[in-house]
Design an enzyme around this catalytic site. Sequence first.
Site, mmCIF file in Angstrom:
data_model
loop_
_atom_site.group_PDB
_atom_site.id
_atom_site.type_symbol
_atom_site.label_atom_id
_atom_site.label_comp_id
_atom_site.label_asym_id
_atom_site.label_seq_id
_atom_site.Cartn_x
_atom_site.Cartn_y
_atom_site.Cartn_z
ATOM 1 N N ALA A 86 0.869 -1.181 0.000
ATOM 2 C CA ALA A 86 0.000 0.000 0.000
ATOM 3 C C ALA A 86 0.899 1.223 0.000
ATOM 4 O O ALA A 86 2.031 1.173 0.498
ATOM 5 C CB ALA A 86 -0.866 -0.008 1.250
ATOM 6 N N GLU B 26 -0.619 -9.294 -0.979
ATOM 7 C CA GLU B 26 -2.062 -9.563 -0.876
ATOM 8 C C GLU B 26 -2.733 -9.548 -2.253
ATOM 9 O O GLU B 26 -3.619 -10.351 -2.527
ATOM 10 C CB GLU B 26 -2.718 -8.536 0.060
ATOM 11 N N GLY C 292 0.510 -5.065 0.717
ATOM 12 C CA GLY C 292 -0.621 -5.088 -0.217
ATOM 13 C C GLY C 292 -0.261 -5.717 -1.556
ATOM 14 O O GLY C 292 -1.122 -6.268 -2.238
ATOM 15 N N GLU D 251 3.920 -5.520 7.370
ATOM 16 C CA GLU D 251 3.105 -4.497 8.043
ATOM 17 C C GLU D 251 3.484 -4.293 9.502
ATOM 18 O O GLU D 251 3.367 -3.189 10.029
ATOM 19 C CB GLU D 251 1.607 -4.845 7.945
HETATM 20 N N1 COA Z 1 4.624 3.156 -0.435
HETATM 21 C C1 COA Z 1 5.050 4.306 -0.948
HETATM 22 N N2 COA Z 1 6.257 4.454 -1.544
HETATM 23 C C2 COA Z 1 7.017 3.354 -1.623
HETATM 24 C C3 COA Z 1 6.633 2.105 -1.110
HETATM 25 C C4 COA Z 1 5.361 2.027 -0.490
HETATM 26 N N3 COA Z 1 4.896 0.886 0.002
HETATM 27 N N4 COA Z 1 7.634 1.208 -1.319
HETATM 28 C C5 COA Z 1 8.604 1.873 -1.961
HETATM 29 N N5 COA Z 1 8.241 3.169 -2.140
HETATM 30 C C6 COA Z 1 9.003 4.241 -2.793
HETATM 31 C C7 COA Z 1 10.155 4.717 -1.929
HETATM 32 O O1 COA Z 1 9.702 5.664 -0.971
HETATM 33 C C8 COA Z 1 11.060 5.323 -2.983
HETATM 34 O O2 COA Z 1 10.525 6.579 -3.369
HETATM 35 P P1 COA Z 1 11.473 7.878 -3.482
HETATM 36 O O3 COA Z 1 12.484 7.496 -4.540
HETATM 37 O O4 COA Z 1 10.537 8.956 -3.912
HETATM 38 O O5 COA Z 1 12.084 8.046 -2.137
HETATM 39 C C9 COA Z 1 10.878 4.388 -4.160
HETATM 40 O O6 COA Z 1 9.644 3.744 -3.961
HETATM 41 C C10 COA Z 1 11.969 3.333 -4.253
HETATM 42 O O7 COA Z 1 12.007 2.623 -3.024
HETATM 43 P P2 COA Z 1 13.344 2.402 -2.147
HETATM 44 O O8 COA Z 1 12.938 2.135 -0.747
HETATM 45 O O9 COA Z 1 14.293 3.542 -2.396
HETATM 46 O O10 COA Z 1 13.921 1.086 -2.865
HETATM 47 P P3 COA Z 1 14.892 0.001 -2.195
HETATM 48 O O11 COA Z 1 15.310 -0.874 -3.328
HETATM 49 O O12 COA Z 1 15.943 0.671 -1.374
HETATM 50 O O13 COA Z 1 13.955 -0.827 -1.193
HETATM 51 C C11 COA Z 1 11.976 -2.056 -0.529
HETATM 52 C C12 COA Z 1 12.933 -1.642 -1.683
HETATM 53 C C13 COA Z 1 10.777 -2.744 -1.183
HETATM 54 C C14 COA Z 1 12.684 -2.993 0.431
HETATM 55 C C15 COA Z 1 11.517 -0.789 0.223
HETATM 56 O O14 COA Z 1 11.051 0.158 -0.717
HETATM 57 C C16 COA Z 1 10.405 -1.033 1.210
HETATM 58 O O15 COA Z 1 10.634 -1.569 2.285
HETATM 59 N N6 COA Z 1 9.161 -0.599 0.871
HETATM 60 C C17 COA Z 1 8.035 -0.666 1.779
HETATM 61 C C18 COA Z 1 7.532 -2.099 1.897
HETATM 62 C C19 COA Z 1 6.370 -2.137 2.874
HETATM 63 O O16 COA Z 1 6.506 -1.927 4.056
HETATM 64 N N7 COA Z 1 5.184 -2.459 2.339
HETATM 65 C C20 COA Z 1 4.002 -2.615 3.123
HETATM 66 C C21 COA Z 1 3.170 -1.398 3.071
HETATM 67 S S1 COA Z 1 1.682 -1.631 4.013
#
Ligand code: COA
Length: 259
Positions: free
Chosen positions: A65, A113, A110, A133
Amino acid sequence: MFETLLTEKKENYLVVTLNRPDKLNALNTQLFNELDEVIKSVELDDSIGAMILTGSGDKAFAAGADIGELNKSDQRSGKLFSEHGSKVMARLEQLRIPVIAAVNGFALGGGCELTMSCHIRFASENAKFGQPEVNLGIIPGYGGTQRLAGLVGISKAIELIISGNMINATEAARIGLVNAVFSKDELLTKTEEFVRLVLSKGRLAVNSAIEVIMASRYLSPAEGLAFESIKFGDLCATADFKEGTSAFLEKRKAEFINK
Ligand code: COA
Protein backbone atom coordinates in the site's frame (compact mmCIF):
# COMPACT_ATOMS: atom_id res chain seq x y z
CA MET A 1 -6.35 5.78 -20.64
CA PHE A 2 -5.25 5.02 -17.06
CA GLU A 3 -2.46 6.78 -15.16
CA THR A 4 -1.41 4.00 -12.82
CA LEU A 5 -2.10 0.97 -15.02
CA LEU A 6 -1.21 -0.19 -18.50
CA THR A 7 -3.67 -2.53 -20.18
CA GLU A 8 -3.00 -4.56 -23.30
CA LYS A 9 -5.58 -6.82 -24.94
CA LYS A 10 -3.83 -9.75 -26.61
CA GLU A 11 -5.93 -12.17 -28.67
CA ASN A 12 -8.45 -13.27 -26.04
CA TYR A 13 -6.77 -12.23 -22.79
CA LEU A 14 -5.79 -9.02 -21.03
CA VAL A 15 -2.40 -8.08 -19.57
CA VAL A 16 -2.65 -5.45 -16.82
CA THR A 17 0.59 -3.83 -15.64
CA LEU A 18 0.76 -1.89 -12.37
CA ASN A 19 2.54 1.24 -13.50
CA ARG A 20 4.07 3.37 -10.77
CA PRO A 21 7.65 2.15 -11.19
CA ASP A 22 9.17 5.16 -9.37
CA LYS A 23 7.23 4.08 -6.27
CA LEU A 24 7.82 0.36 -6.85
CA ASN A 25 4.18 0.18 -8.03
CA ALA A 26 2.87 1.01 -4.52
CA LEU A 27 -0.91 0.72 -4.42
CA ASN A 28 -2.55 4.13 -3.97
CA THR A 29 -6.24 5.04 -4.07
CA GLN A 30 -6.09 5.99 -7.75
CA LEU A 31 -4.54 2.65 -8.65
CA PHE A 32 -7.24 0.77 -6.74
CA ASN A 33 -9.96 2.83 -8.46
CA GLU A 34 -8.46 2.19 -11.87
CA LEU A 35 -8.02 -1.52 -11.16
CA ASP A 36 -11.65 -1.67 -10.05
CA GLU A 37 -12.68 -0.11 -13.38
CA VAL A 38 -10.64 -2.67 -15.31
CA ILE A 39 -12.16 -5.55 -13.33
CA LYS A 40 -15.69 -4.25 -13.95
CA SER A 41 -15.04 -3.90 -17.68
CA VAL A 42 -13.59 -7.43 -17.79
CA GLU A 43 -16.75 -8.73 -16.07
CA LEU A 44 -18.79 -7.28 -18.94
CA ASP A 45 -16.54 -8.34 -21.82
CA ASP A 46 -16.93 -11.94 -22.99
CA SER A 47 -14.05 -11.55 -25.43
CA ILE A 48 -11.60 -11.57 -22.50
CA GLY A 49 -11.01 -15.14 -21.32
CA ALA A 50 -8.14 -14.57 -18.87
CA MET A 51 -6.22 -11.81 -17.16
CA ILE A 52 -2.54 -11.47 -16.28
CA LEU A 53 -1.43 -8.98 -13.64
CA THR A 54 2.20 -7.87 -13.47
CA GLY A 55 4.33 -4.88 -12.42
CA SER A 56 6.29 -2.41 -14.52
CA GLY A 57 10.04 -2.02 -14.09
CA ASP A 58 12.40 -4.82 -13.15
CA LYS A 59 12.30 -4.41 -9.37
CA ALA A 60 8.75 -4.77 -8.17
CA PHE A 61 5.34 -6.30 -8.69
CA ALA A 62 4.11 -3.97 -5.94
CA ALA A 63 5.87 -2.89 -2.74
CA GLY A 64 2.63 -2.57 -0.80
CA ALA A 65 0.00 0.00 0.00
CA ASP A 66 1.20 3.55 -0.59
CA ILE A 67 2.73 4.38 2.79
CA GLY A 68 2.51 8.12 2.05
CA GLU A 69 -1.29 7.84 1.85
CA LEU A 70 -1.54 5.30 4.65
CA ASN A 71 0.39 7.53 7.03
CA LYS A 72 -2.56 9.97 7.21
CA SER A 73 -5.02 7.34 8.47
CA ASP A 74 -6.80 7.43 11.81
CA GLN A 75 -9.13 4.80 13.25
CA ARG A 76 -12.09 5.53 10.98
CA SER A 77 -10.23 6.36 7.79
CA GLY A 78 -7.88 3.42 8.39
CA LYS A 79 -10.85 1.07 8.39
CA LEU A 80 -12.09 2.60 5.13
CA PHE A 81 -8.57 2.38 3.66
CA SER A 82 -8.52 -1.34 4.42
CA GLU A 83 -12.08 -1.91 3.16
CA HIS A 84 -11.46 -0.08 -0.11
CA GLY A 85 -8.47 -2.22 -1.16
CA SER A 86 -10.05 -5.33 0.26
CA LYS A 87 -13.19 -4.92 -1.84
CA VAL A 88 -11.23 -4.42 -5.06
CA MET A 89 -9.17 -7.53 -4.32
CA ALA A 90 -12.30 -9.55 -3.52
CA ARG A 91 -13.84 -8.43 -6.82
CA LEU A 92 -10.66 -9.54 -8.62
CA GLU A 93 -10.73 -12.94 -6.91
CA GLN A 94 -14.39 -13.36 -7.79
CA LEU A 95 -13.80 -13.00 -11.53
CA ARG A 96 -14.76 -16.28 -13.20
CA ILE A 97 -11.98 -16.03 -15.77
CA PRO A 98 -8.49 -17.17 -14.65
CA VAL A 99 -6.51 -14.31 -13.12
CA ILE A 100 -2.78 -14.94 -12.96
CA ALA A 101 -0.16 -12.86 -11.16
CA ALA A 102 3.19 -12.74 -12.96
CA VAL A 103 5.26 -11.60 -9.98
CA ASN A 104 8.33 -9.86 -11.36
CA GLY A 105 9.98 -8.53 -8.18
CA PHE A 106 8.94 -7.35 -4.70
CA ALA A 107 5.43 -8.42 -3.70
CA LEU A 108 5.22 -6.93 -0.23
CA GLY A 109 2.30 -6.06 2.02
CA GLY A 110 -0.62 -5.09 -0.22
CA GLY A 111 1.45 -6.28 -3.19
CA CYS A 112 1.65 -9.77 -1.72
CA GLU A 113 -2.06 -9.56 -0.88
CA LEU A 114 -2.84 -8.57 -4.46
CA THR A 115 -0.98 -11.65 -5.76
CA MET A 116 -3.02 -13.77 -3.35
CA SER A 117 -6.26 -12.38 -4.78
CA CYS A 118 -5.21 -13.82 -8.12
CA HIS A 119 -6.08 -17.46 -8.80
CA ILE A 120 -2.50 -18.46 -9.68
CA ARG A 121 0.92 -16.97 -8.94
CA PHE A 122 3.94 -17.41 -11.20
CA ALA A 123 7.13 -15.69 -10.02
CA SER A 124 10.48 -14.67 -11.45
CA GLU A 125 13.64 -15.86 -9.67
CA ASN A 126 14.22 -12.37 -8.26
CA ALA A 127 10.72 -12.09 -6.75
CA LYS A 128 10.43 -11.51 -3.00
CA PHE A 129 7.30 -12.00 -0.93
CA GLY A 130 6.43 -10.72 2.52
CA GLN A 131 3.91 -9.07 4.80
CA PRO A 132 6.05 -6.40 6.50
CA GLU A 133 3.10 -4.50 8.04
CA VAL A 134 4.25 -5.18 11.63
CA ASN A 135 7.26 -2.95 10.85
CA LEU A 136 4.72 -0.13 10.42
CA GLY A 137 2.71 -1.03 13.51
CA ILE A 138 -0.21 -2.54 11.59
CA ILE A 139 -1.41 -5.87 10.19
CA PRO A 140 -2.23 -6.81 6.59
CA GLY A 141 -5.49 -5.06 5.68
CA TYR A 142 -6.42 -6.35 2.23
CA GLY A 143 -7.25 -9.92 3.15
CA GLY A 144 -3.68 -11.11 3.84
CA THR A 145 -4.46 -12.56 7.26
CA GLN A 146 -7.14 -14.73 5.66
CA ARG A 147 -5.73 -15.66 2.26
CA LEU A 148 -2.14 -16.32 3.37
CA ALA A 149 -3.35 -18.75 6.00
CA GLY A 150 -5.47 -20.48 3.36
CA LEU A 151 -2.50 -20.88 1.03
CA VAL A 152 0.35 -21.78 3.39
CA GLY A 153 -1.42 -22.86 6.60
CA ILE A 154 -2.09 -20.97 9.80
CA SER A 155 1.30 -21.51 11.45
CA LYS A 156 3.38 -20.39 8.45
CA ALA A 157 1.07 -17.39 7.94
CA ILE A 158 1.54 -16.37 11.57
CA GLU A 159 5.33 -16.78 11.25
CA LEU A 160 5.47 -14.58 8.13
CA ILE A 161 3.05 -11.94 9.38
CA ILE A 162 4.44 -11.51 12.92
CA SER A 163 8.08 -11.49 11.77
CA GLY A 164 7.61 -9.34 8.66
CA ASN A 165 10.30 -11.53 7.08
CA MET A 166 10.72 -11.56 3.32
CA ILE A 167 11.07 -14.85 1.47
CA ASN A 168 12.46 -15.51 -1.98
CA ALA A 169 10.62 -17.12 -4.88
CA THR A 170 12.01 -20.61 -4.24
CA GLU A 171 10.86 -20.57 -0.63
CA ALA A 172 7.50 -19.10 -1.69
CA ALA A 173 7.06 -22.03 -4.11
CA ARG A 174 8.14 -24.52 -1.43
CA ILE A 175 5.45 -23.36 1.00
CA GLY A 176 2.73 -23.19 -1.66
CA LEU A 177 2.47 -19.43 -2.02
CA VAL A 178 3.73 -19.57 -5.60
CA ASN A 179 2.75 -22.10 -8.30
CA ALA A 180 5.97 -21.96 -10.34
CA VAL A 181 9.22 -19.99 -10.64
CA PHE A 182 10.74 -18.89 -13.96
CA SER A 183 13.76 -16.85 -14.97
CA LYS A 184 13.14 -13.12 -15.16
CA ASP A 185 13.24 -13.18 -18.97
CA GLU A 186 10.84 -16.08 -19.26
CA LEU A 187 8.23 -15.06 -16.68
CA LEU A 188 5.78 -13.35 -19.03
CA THR A 189 6.25 -15.77 -21.94
CA LYS A 190 5.68 -18.78 -19.69
CA THR A 191 2.65 -17.10 -18.11
CA GLU A 192 1.17 -16.35 -21.54
CA GLU A 193 1.92 -19.90 -22.68
CA PHE A 194 -0.08 -21.19 -19.71
CA VAL A 195 -2.94 -18.78 -20.45
CA ARG A 196 -3.10 -19.93 -24.08
CA LEU A 197 -3.17 -23.56 -22.94
CA VAL A 198 -6.12 -22.83 -20.62
CA LEU A 199 -7.92 -20.85 -23.31
CA SER A 200 -7.69 -23.81 -25.68
CA LYS A 201 -10.07 -25.71 -23.34
CA GLY A 202 -13.81 -25.22 -23.09
CA ARG A 203 -14.07 -21.78 -21.60
CA LEU A 204 -17.42 -22.39 -19.91
CA ALA A 205 -15.86 -25.34 -18.09
CA VAL A 206 -12.79 -23.33 -17.07
CA ASN A 207 -14.94 -20.51 -15.71
CA SER A 208 -17.28 -22.88 -13.86
CA ALA A 209 -14.31 -24.68 -12.29
CA ILE A 210 -13.02 -21.38 -10.90
CA GLU A 211 -16.47 -20.35 -9.70
CA VAL A 212 -17.07 -23.62 -7.86
CA ILE A 213 -13.57 -23.84 -6.36
CA MET A 214 -13.69 -20.23 -5.12
CA ALA A 215 -17.20 -20.80 -3.70
CA SER A 216 -15.68 -23.34 -1.29
CA ARG A 217 -14.48 -20.25 0.60
CA TYR A 218 -18.08 -19.29 1.46
CA LEU A 219 -20.01 -22.57 1.36
CA SER A 220 -20.16 -25.50 3.78
CA PRO A 221 -18.70 -28.77 2.38
CA ALA A 222 -22.22 -30.09 1.70
CA GLU A 223 -23.28 -26.86 -0.02
CA GLY A 224 -20.05 -26.93 -2.06
CA LEU A 225 -20.75 -30.46 -3.32
CA ALA A 226 -24.34 -29.51 -4.17
CA PHE A 227 -23.14 -26.42 -6.07
CA GLU A 228 -20.59 -28.56 -7.95
CA SER A 229 -23.35 -30.94 -9.09
CA ILE A 230 -25.55 -28.06 -10.24
CA LYS A 231 -22.70 -26.58 -12.29
CA PHE A 232 -21.78 -30.03 -13.64
CA GLY A 233 -25.37 -30.47 -14.83
CA ASP A 234 -25.39 -26.99 -16.38
CA LEU A 235 -22.25 -27.83 -18.34
CA CYS A 236 -23.80 -31.08 -19.58
CA ALA A 237 -26.40 -28.92 -21.33
CA THR A 238 -23.81 -26.96 -23.35
CA ALA A 239 -22.76 -27.36 -26.97
CA ASP A 240 -19.13 -27.55 -25.78
CA PHE A 241 -19.92 -30.65 -23.71
CA LYS A 242 -21.49 -32.37 -26.74
CA GLU A 243 -18.50 -31.31 -28.85
CA GLY A 244 -15.88 -32.35 -26.23
CA THR A 245 -17.35 -35.80 -25.65
CA SER A 246 -18.11 -36.40 -29.36
CA ALA A 247 -14.58 -35.33 -30.34
CA PHE A 248 -13.16 -37.82 -27.84
CA LEU A 249 -15.32 -40.66 -29.18
CA GLU A 250 -14.49 -39.72 -32.79
CA LYS A 251 -10.75 -39.47 -31.93
CA ARG A 252 -10.43 -35.85 -33.09
CA LYS A 253 -9.54 -32.51 -31.46
CA ALA A 254 -12.50 -30.67 -29.94
CA GLU A 255 -13.51 -27.32 -31.44
CA PHE A 256 -15.08 -25.39 -28.59
CA ILE A 257 -17.40 -22.46 -29.30
CA ASN A 258 -17.86 -21.37 -25.68
CA LYS A 259 -21.60 -22.04 -25.76
N1 COA B 1 4.62 3.16 -0.44
C1 COA B 1 5.05 4.31 -0.95
N2 COA B 1 6.26 4.45 -1.54
C2 COA B 1 7.02 3.35 -1.62
C3 COA B 1 6.63 2.11 -1.11
C4 COA B 1 5.36 2.03 -0.49
N3 COA B 1 4.90 0.89 0.00
N4 COA B 1 7.63 1.21 -1.32
C5 COA B 1 8.60 1.87 -1.96
N5 COA B 1 8.24 3.17 -2.14
C6 COA B 1 9.00 4.24 -2.79
C7 COA B 1 10.16 4.72 -1.93
O1 COA B 1 9.70 5.66 -0.97
C8 COA B 1 11.06 5.32 -2.98
O2 COA B 1 10.52 6.58 -3.37
P1 COA B 1 11.47 7.88 -3.48
O3 COA B 1 12.48 7.50 -4.54
O4 COA B 1 10.54 8.96 -3.91
O5 COA B 1 12.08 8.05 -2.14
C9 COA B 1 10.88 4.39 -4.16
O6 COA B 1 9.64 3.74 -3.96
C10 COA B 1 11.97 3.33 -4.25
O7 COA B 1 12.01 2.62 -3.02
P2 COA B 1 13.34 2.40 -2.15
O8 COA B 1 12.94 2.13 -0.75
O9 COA B 1 14.29 3.54 -2.40
O10 COA B 1 13.92 1.09 -2.86
P3 COA B 1 14.89 0.00 -2.19
O11 COA B 1 15.31 -0.87 -3.33
O12 COA B 1 15.94 0.67 -1.37
O13 COA B 1 13.96 -0.83 -1.19
C11 COA B 1 11.98 -2.06 -0.53
C12 COA B 1 12.93 -1.64 -1.68
C13 COA B 1 10.78 -2.74 -1.18
C14 COA B 1 12.68 -2.99 0.43
C15 COA B 1 11.52 -0.79 0.22
O14 COA B 1 11.05 0.16 -0.72
C16 COA B 1 10.41 -1.03 1.21
O15 COA B 1 10.63 -1.57 2.29
N6 COA B 1 9.16 -0.60 0.87
C17 COA B 1 8.03 -0.67 1.78
C18 COA B 1 7.53 -2.10 1.90
C19 COA B 1 6.37 -2.14 2.87
O16 COA B 1 6.51 -1.93 4.06
N7 COA B 1 5.18 -2.46 2.34
C20 COA B 1 4.00 -2.62 3.12
C21 COA B 1 3.17 -1.40 3.07
S1 COA B 1 1.68 -1.63 4.01
